[in-house]
Design an enzyme around this catalytic site. Structure first.
Site, mmCIF file in Angstrom:
data_model
loop_
_atom_site.group_PDB
_atom_site.id
_atom_site.type_symbol
_atom_site.label_atom_id
_atom_site.label_comp_id
_atom_site.label_asym_id
_atom_site.label_seq_id
_atom_site.Cartn_x
_atom_site.Cartn_y
_atom_site.Cartn_z
ATOM 1 N N ASP A 1 -16.004 6.404 -13.166
ATOM 2 C CA ASP A 1 -14.964 7.304 -12.663
ATOM 3 C C ASP A 1 -13.959 6.555 -11.806
ATOM 4 O O ASP A 1 -14.142 5.379 -11.468
ATOM 5 C CB ASP A 1 -15.595 8.479 -11.886
ATOM 6 C CG ASP A 1 -16.700 8.044 -10.933
ATOM 7 O OD1 ASP A 1 -16.758 6.848 -10.582
ATOM 8 O OD2 ASP A 1 -17.509 8.896 -10.543
ATOM 9 N N GLU B 1 -19.158 17.593 -11.436
ATOM 10 C CA GLU B 1 -19.583 18.470 -10.350
ATOM 11 C C GLU B 1 -20.380 19.656 -10.912
ATOM 12 O O GLU B 1 -20.330 19.928 -12.113
ATOM 13 C CB GLU B 1 -18.337 18.987 -9.611
ATOM 14 C CG GLU B 1 -17.488 17.888 -8.967
ATOM 15 C CD GLU B 1 -18.055 17.354 -7.665
ATOM 16 O OE1 GLU B 1 -19.290 17.295 -7.503
ATOM 17 O OE2 GLU B 1 -17.256 16.985 -6.788
ATOM 18 N N ASN C 1 -25.125 17.213 -4.270
ATOM 19 C CA ASN C 1 -25.022 18.479 -5.018
ATOM 20 C C ASN C 1 -25.454 18.318 -6.480
ATOM 21 O O ASN C 1 -25.225 19.199 -7.293
ATOM 22 C CB ASN C 1 -23.586 19.033 -4.942
ATOM 23 C CG ASN C 1 -22.550 18.118 -5.593
ATOM 24 O OD1 ASN C 1 -22.892 17.089 -6.168
ATOM 25 N ND2 ASN C 1 -21.282 18.490 -5.494
ATOM 26 N N HIS D 1 -24.357 16.030 -8.630
ATOM 27 C CA HIS D 1 -23.374 15.502 -9.587
ATOM 28 C C HIS D 1 -23.761 14.110 -10.061
ATOM 29 O O HIS D 1 -24.460 13.363 -9.367
ATOM 30 C CB HIS D 1 -21.946 15.540 -9.025
ATOM 31 C CG HIS D 1 -21.613 14.534 -7.963
ATOM 32 N ND1 HIS D 1 -20.617 14.728 -7.036
ATOM 33 C CD2 HIS D 1 -22.128 13.319 -7.670
ATOM 34 C CE1 HIS D 1 -20.537 13.673 -6.253
ATOM 35 N NE2 HIS D 1 -21.439 12.808 -6.597
HETATM 36 P P1 PGA Z 1 -23.555 7.400 -2.933
HETATM 37 O O1 PGA Z 1 -22.871 8.366 -3.979
HETATM 38 O O2 PGA Z 1 -24.143 6.265 -3.719
HETATM 39 O O3 PGA Z 1 -22.428 6.926 -2.049
HETATM 40 O O4 PGA Z 1 -24.579 8.181 -2.211
HETATM 41 C C1 PGA Z 1 -23.563 8.723 -5.134
HETATM 42 C C2 PGA Z 1 -22.762 9.739 -5.902
HETATM 43 O O5 PGA Z 1 -22.047 10.550 -5.292
HETATM 44 O O6 PGA Z 1 -22.880 9.751 -7.131
#
Ligand code: PGA
Length: 240
Positions: free
Chosen positions: A67, A142, A135, A137
C-alpha cells in the site's frame, strides 16, 4: 494456518527472517510482497544483516508493496516509498526498477491502480509479508472491505489514522486516503507471513485465527489460504 509463538519482538523478527532467508536461498529470483509499519522493521534489519554477511542477495528479487498513502508526495519522509528505502532498499542490492509501490499521483490514479493489479497478476508474490491492524485490517483493507477486491483507493478509518499518528506531528497531517492491494490480490500470493506483536493486537489476532471469516475482520480471510505462517509474540498471542 501455522502459528508460531515467540517470546518477544526480537524473536519474532528472527523467526521471520529465517523464513525469508530460506526462501531467497532456494529462489534468488523470488517476488516479495512487502509491508510497512513498525512490525516488519526488525525483519528488515535482519535481512540487511544477512545481505551484508553474503547469505542472500536481492539482485534478482522483485518487490511489490502492499500500500501507499494518497496525498503525500513520494519524497515525503512518511510516504511508504521513503519508508521502504530508509528501512530496507537503500541497504541492499535490489534494483530500483524491480521495486514497486502503488503510484500515488492523483492525476493518473485510475490507470495506475489498474496497472498495479495487472502487474501483480503477472508477478504473483512467492511470499507476502503482512502486519495486522488493531481493527483487523491487512494492508489498508479496513473492516467492511470486500474480499473480492484487487488494488483500490480507500478512505482510511479514524482508528487507523490515529494508530499512524505516531509517525506525524498532528492528526491533520495523517493522510485520509491510500491505495492498497485488495484482499483478492493478497490471497493470490503463494505464501503469506503475518507478524504481530504487543497486546494491542491480541484481540484482532484471536478473531483472525478463531473467529468466523467475515469482511468485518479482514484478516480472518487468511483462514482460507493454504499456506499462511503467523508469527506472534506472547502478548499478541495472549488471547488465543
Ligand atoms: P504496525 O501496523 O506494524 O505499525 O503495527 C500494522 C498494520 O497496521 O498493518
Amino acid at each position: 494456518m501455522q502459528v508460531i509463538i515467540c517470546k518477544d519482538y526480537e524473536e519474532v523478527s528472527q523467526e521471520a527472517s529465517r523464513l525469508v532467508v530460506n526462501l531467497l536461498r532456494k529462489n534468488p529470483r523470488a517476488i516479495l510482497g512487502l509491508a510497512t509499519g513498525s512490525t516488519p522493521i526488525g525483519l528488515y534489519q535482519n535481512l540487511i544483516r544477512a545481505y551484508n554477511n553474503n547469505e542472500i542477495s536481492f539482485k534478482d528479487v522483485k518487490s511489490f508493496n502492499l500500500d501507499e498513502y494518497l496525498g503525500l508526495p513520494r519524497t515525503h519522509a512518511e510516504s511508504f516509498y521513503s519508508f521502504m528505502h530508509r528501512h530496507l532498499f537503500d541497504h541492499i542490492d535490489i534494483k530500483e526498477e524491480n521495486v514497486h509501490l502503488p503510484n500515488n499521483d492523483e492525476d493518473t490514479l485510475k490507470k495506475d491502480i489498474n496497472d498495479y493489479t495487472e502487474a501483480l497478476k503477472k508477478n504473483v508474490p512467492d511470499l507476502q509479508i503482512l502486519g495486522i491492524g488493531a481493527n483487523g485490517h491487512i494492508g489498508f483493507n479496513e473492516p467492511g472491505s470486500s474480499f473480492d477486491s484487487e488494488t483500490f483507493a480507500v478512505d482510511l478509518t479514524l482508528k487507523t489514522r490515529i494508530d499512524n499518528l505516531r509517525f506525524f506531528n498532528h492528526i491533520d497531517e495523517v493522510p485520509t486516503r491510500a491505495v492498497t492491494m485488495g484482499i483478492k490480490t493478497i490471497m493470490r500470493s503463494r505464501q503469506i507471513l503475518l507478524m504481530a506483536t504487543g497486546e494491542g493486537k491480541a484481540e484482532a489476532v484471536m478473531k483472525m485465527i478463531k473467529g468466523s471469516v467475515t469482511e468485518t475482520l479482514p484478516a480472518s480471510i487468511l483462514q482460507k489460504h493454504n499456506n499462511v505462517v503467523v508469527i506472534l509474540d506472547e502478548l499478541a498471542a495472549s488471547r488465543l
